[in-house]
Design an enzyme around this catalytic site. Structure first.
Site: not given
Length: 253
Positions: A98-100, A125
């Site tokens: 998720h994200s990074m 994500s």
């Protein structure tokens, strides 16, 4: 094929398995967001146990790795995470970031594929495609500026944001993470061979739908885009729906 990855000497430091599953179970490797820790995925591990073995990555600089300096470069983070995960390639791997963490999952997948150990699927994500660059400078802000960003994205436990002492302990790791992801530039034409599913929130202030769709050019396998109601941390608000996607993936396998 001779391995190009170093042995996983740091596996115990880098990987957490909260609900170890039987050896016959497939494995989901989870990569946290900037400022996040392996424990963010404890509910995922609990929900998928015992049918799926969840291995959550713990970056340096947080929780029981708090005394270690943070890593300020995505390539280095991916190199070290990939090496630590080598002992966990004894069964089929699915990646979720998720994200990074989506970018790190992508970069670790690239390293594994070069080594002949590629994951069977990657879930990315809450992050724009690696080829979509947008200048950001959160890592250059003062502490109050970083806290403001964290509150805007609603990605940090409110108990942390309200505890001054605890907040000061985690801010160095958060700053390191932001420096790493904001300096990241994907190699031109970087792709993976694994099928790729991208998850995004329809109101994410950091990732537009076009940004999310652009992930398609980064895989030579299948591509799917799933849009959920919510912002950057839609996966917390829509945990049941996200878990349903993962359960469907593992049931199909």
């Amino acid at each position: 094929m001779t391995s190009t990855l170093s042995p996983g000497r740091d596996a115990d430091q880098w990987v957490r398995r909260y609900h170890p599953a039987p050896d016959t179970s497939p494995r989901l490797v989870c990569f946290p967001h900037a400022g996040g820790s392996a424990s963010f995925y404890f509910p995922v591990s609990a929900a998928l146990s015992p049918g799926v073995d969840v291995a959550a990555v713990m970056y340096p600089g947080r929780q029981d790795r708090r005394a270690e300096p943070g890593i300020e470069d995505i390539a280095t983070m991916a190199d070290r995470a990939a090496a630590a995960l080598v002992p966990f390639t004894d069964r089929p791997l699915t990646f979720f970031g998720h994200s990074m963490g989506a970018v790190i999952a992508f970069e670790v997948a690239r390293r594994f594929e070069r080594d002949g150990r590629g994951p069977v699927h990657v879930f990315a994500s809450g992050r724009r495609a690696p080829s979509v660059f947008r200048p950001e400078n959160v890592h250059q802000r003062d502490d109050d500026g970083i806290v403001a960003e964290m509150k805007a994205l609603s990605g940090t436990d409110s108990r942390v944001l309200g505890d001054e002492e605890l907040l000061r302990m985690v801010l160095p790791a958060i700053r390191s993470d932001y420096r790493a992801i904001e300096k990241y530039r994907a190699e031109p034409g970087a792709t993976i061979g694994a099928p790729l599913t991208v998850l995004t929130g329809d109101a994410d202030p950091r990732t537009s739908l076009d940004d999310a769709r652009a992930w398609e050019q980064h895989t030579t396998g299948g591509f799917d885009l799933k849009v959920f109601p919510g912002g950057h941390f839609f996966l917390s608000e829509r945990a049941t729906d996200v878990l349903a996607v993962l359960k469907e993936h593992f049931a199909a396998r």
